[in-house]
Design an enzyme around this catalytic site. Sequence first.
Site, mmCIF file in Angstrom:
data_model
loop_
_atom_site.group_PDB
_atom_site.id
_atom_site.type_symbol
_atom_site.label_atom_id
_atom_site.label_comp_id
_atom_site.label_asym_id
_atom_site.label_seq_id
_atom_site.Cartn_x
_atom_site.Cartn_y
_atom_site.Cartn_z
ATOM 1 N N ALA A 177 0.691 -1.494 -0.065
ATOM 2 C CA ALA A 177 -0.103 0.176 0.161
ATOM 3 C C ALA A 177 0.769 1.156 0.232
ATOM 4 C CB ALA A 177 -1.207 0.762 1.028
ATOM 5 N N GLU A 178 2.008 1.236 0.555
ATOM 6 C CA GLU A 178 2.985 2.061 0.815
ATOM 7 C C GLU A 178 3.219 2.985 -0.668
ATOM 8 O OE1 GLU A 178 3.421 4.594 3.268
ATOM 9 O OE2 GLU A 178 2.345 3.798 4.884
ATOM 10 N N SER A 179 4.187 1.663 -0.747
ATOM 11 C CA SER A 179 5.775 1.476 -1.824
ATOM 12 C C SER A 179 4.848 1.218 -3.363
ATOM 13 C CB SER A 179 6.512 1.588 -1.754
ATOM 14 O OG SER A 179 7.168 0.498 -1.411
#
Length: 178
Positions: free
Chosen positions: A72-74
Site C-alpha cells: 500500500a505504501e510503495s
Amino acid sequence: MKKLLAAILMSLTMFGVEVSEVKAAEFYDVIYREVSCCNSNSQESSWIASAIMYASGEYQVDPILITAVMEAESGFNLQSTSSAGAIGLMQLMPETAKMLGVNPYNALENILGGTIYLKNQLNRFSGYGQYSVTDAVAAYNAGAQAVIKAGGVPNYAETRQYVMNVYNNYEKILQMMR
C-alpha cells in the site's frame, strides 16, 4: 536458503504458528510472488521478501501485514518517494526515520524502521478491541494522535482508503496461502 527457512520458522513460531519447513517456505514463496507482481526485478523481489521475513522475525510482526502495508505504501518500489516527503519501501517520513534511528534511504533500514513503527502502533492500540489492528494501520498512515482523537480510523478519505488497501492486500496474500 536454510538460514532463511530457519528465520521464517522462528518468526512464525513467535506468532504461535506451528509449521514445517515446507510451510515456512510457502510463506516466503507467497510473499515473493506478491512482491514480484509489482516489482519485475526478480533479484529485488527476492531481497525484499527476505527482508520482510527478517524484519518479521526480528520484531515479531506478522510478515503478511508488513507485506500488505509495504504494498500500500510503495508498491514494492525501492526508490519510492511521496509528494509529502515519505521515503522508501515503507514510506517513512524523515522525522519518523530520525526518531527510529534509521536511514530511510537505506532499503533494509527503511524496512526495519517501518516494521518498528508498525509494531509501535500495534502495541499502542492493542487494547482497542477487535479493531486494534485496523486502528494501528490507520495510525501508520495518519498518526497515532489522529486515531486517538477520532476514537478509531479518522474520517480522512486518504486514511480510510489506505486502511481498505492494506486490508485488501492482506486478504489477497492470505488467499494465496490457502
